[in-house]
Design an enzyme around this catalytic site. Structure first.
Site, short mmCIF file in Angstrom:
data_model
loop_
_atom_site.label_atom_id
_atom_site.label_comp_id
_atom_site.label_asym_id
_atom_site.label_seq_id
_atom_site.Cartn_x
_atom_site.Cartn_y
_atom_site.Cartn_z
CG HIS A 111 13.51 7.44 0.65
ND1 HIS A 111 12.19 7.84 0.69
CD2 HIS A 111 13.74 6.83 1.85
CE1 HIS A 111 11.65 7.48 1.84
NE2 HIS A 111 12.58 6.86 2.56
CG HIS A 113 16.02 6.10 6.22
ND1 HIS A 113 15.28 7.20 6.58
CD2 HIS A 113 15.21 5.35 5.44
CE1 HIS A 113 14.07 7.11 6.06
NE2 HIS A 113 14.00 6.00 5.36
CE LYS A 246 9.66 10.26 5.01
NZ LYS A 246 10.76 9.36 5.39
CG HIS A 287 6.04 7.08 4.99
ND1 HIS A 287 6.80 5.94 4.78
CD2 HIS A 287 4.87 6.65 5.53
CE1 HIS A 287 6.12 4.88 5.18
NE2 HIS A 287 4.94 5.28 5.64
CG ASP A 378 13.05 3.26 2.62
OD1 ASP A 378 13.60 3.95 3.50
OD2 ASP A 378 11.93 2.76 2.77
#
EC number: 3.4.17.-
Length: 480
Positions: A111, A113, A246, A287, A378
């Site tokens: 996970h 970004h 996602k 999510h 994350d």
């Protein structure tokens, strides 16, 4: 405009060049481009086989082996077993040999970004305020750091991962394997909306129905409403090269004005997202925080759930029954708790505090219930990704061996049918392998010290180790 070298392009080589480099001159509408292309020269002493002897070999799934050996032939693991049982054909071949204390599969963070945002901004506005070129430069550095830290694979769940993956795969930059969703799909007023900006500004940049002339649609977020818009949104991400889709199926923490307990997207919209992804052999990652969003994502057919803060026994049993992966992302919560919410707007800080305890209880419950878990932080490339292993053990209740399995063998499940054959030290698997100077089964925090990772092989190529330069090049000739 820089373009890749075509095979038909005339080549000019300087015979006096000490770099052994071939150059290509290609005209285009902007300039005459001078491009460097590595000159590949066959060598009779080039290593065909790599043999790694390990005092301890952790296979990813299964019990560790003592006094073990692993053989890499080209990009593939050809042998794993006792040092005494190495087939003689490998011992007779041209080879490079390494002896290490601990050998294990390369780590995954499931996970990430790939935003590459400017730190000046502390909310989603950074995505619009940061030029993609700046984002790419930051991400290149982070990807290099990831590989140096032992992370050979990343799953990007909202960002420029599709684009960065192309640069890694063609050798322009160095980094892990990247499996990206492209943009995360959000409804208007959902977790991917930017409440601090006018709706027209957000929809003009990220709205699925508003592509501008010359615009690639390659942002980190995509706003879509209604079944036809979400269908198009999925197709646009696959066009970018997405390996997974996602969806924001509940409110979140970083989105200023929505509620993590509320479901987002209608059942019909979620169903179409999953169906359209499946048509292209992709799974959907959702999510979710509140139970309403969790249950909606499960019913729609999502195969990977992120955060899952308000899960209970009903959720855990359904996840086991349907083979759904759980990615808790505990690190980001612990980091913000430790810093007293530094960097968060007040609304986001309040929401994080409200769900932190429930999130931990849900994570611990999932581990005890036997839900299949993969690890993700994350965070961004090159960040404190190894913290997730520590929190899996010290907060979640896993053993170190279970945490390693969650960060290796289980991780490819996060990209479903697009998964590579990796994450384990097994014959026939891709050779994504790392070596450590200390035993992580005795101290899981060893992964947090980059120097403890002494060797990194990705796809059979040594990117970190003795005689290897900082970008994975042969230190004797950085252009080979």
């Amino acid at each position: 405009m820089v373009r890749r070298i075509a095979s038909a392009t005339p080549m000019v080589q300087s015979p006096m060049s000490p770099l052994g480099t071939t150059y290509c001159v290609r005209p285009n509408s902007v300039s005459m481009n001078l491009q460097r292309r590595p000159l590949v020269i066959a060598s009779t002493d080039e290593a065909k086989v790599t043999i790694i002897y390990a005092g301890l070999l952790i296979p990813g799934d299964g019990e560790p082996l003592r006094n073990a050996a692993l053989v890499i032939s080209d990009k593939i693991i050809a042998f794993v077993g006792s040092e005494a049982d190495i087939p003689k054909k490998y011992l007779r071949s041209t080879q490079s040999t390494h002896r290490v204390p601990v050998l294990m599969p390369g780590l995954w963070d499931c996970h990430m970004h790939f935003g590459g945002d400017d730190d000046y901004y502390n909310d989603y506005t950074s995505g619009l305020a940061t030029h993609p070129a700046s984002s790419g430069a930051r991400l290149a550095r982070g990807c290099w750091e990831a590989l140096q830290n032992g992370y050979t694979s990343y799953r990007d769940l909202a960002g420029y991962g599709c684009e960065v993956a192309k640069a890694i795969n063609d050798g322009t930059i160095v980094g892990p394997n990247v499996y990206s969703s492209g943009a995360a799909l959000s409804q208007t007023a959902g977790h991917g909306d930017i409440f601090a900006l006018p709706a027209g500004e957000v929809l003009g940049s990220y709205g699925v129905m508003n592509p501008r002339p010359g615009y690639w649609g390659a942002g980190p977020l995509c706003i879509a409403d209604g079944v036809e818009e979400v269908r198009r949104a999925v197709r646009l991400q696959i066009r970018r090269g997405a390996k997974v889709i996602k969806v924001m199926a509940s409110g979140g923490v970083m989105s200023r004005d929505d509620n993590p307990n509320f479901a987002q997207f209608s059942p019909e919209e979620l169903k179409v997202i999953v169906e359209e992804a499946a048509r292209q052999n992709r799974i959907v990652s959702a999510h979710v925080h509140g139970k309403a969003g969790i249950m909606a994502a499960i019913k729609a057919g999502c195969k990977s759930l992120e955060h899952v803060s308000y899960a209970d026994e009903e959720v855990w049993e359904l996840m086991k029954e349907k083979g759904i992966l759980y990615v808790a992302t505990r690190s980001v919560i612990e980091i913000f708790l430790a810093s007293n919410g530094e960097g968060l707007v007040k609304e986001s800080w309040a929401k994080l505090q409200a769900l932190a305890d429930s999130h931990l209880k849900a994570y611990q419950g999932a581990i005890k219930a036997g839900v299949t878990i993969a690890l993700g932080t994350d965070t961004a490339p090159g960040g404190p990704t190894a913290l997730e292993l520590q929190f899996a053990v010290e907060r979640g209740g896993m053993t170190p061996l279970e945490a390693i399995k969650a960060a290796t063998a289980n991780a490819p499940l996060s990209v479903g049918p697009q998964a590579p054959l990796t994450g384990q030290l097994r014959e026939g698997y891709e050779a994504d392998v790392i070596a450590l100077e200390e035993n992580p089964l005795e101290d899981i925090k060893v992964f947090q010290e980059p120097k403890a990772v002494t060797h990194v092989w990705k796809g059979g190529k040594l990117f970190k180790g003795p005689g290897i330069g900082p970008w994975g090049e042969d230190a004797r000739n950085p252009f080979l």
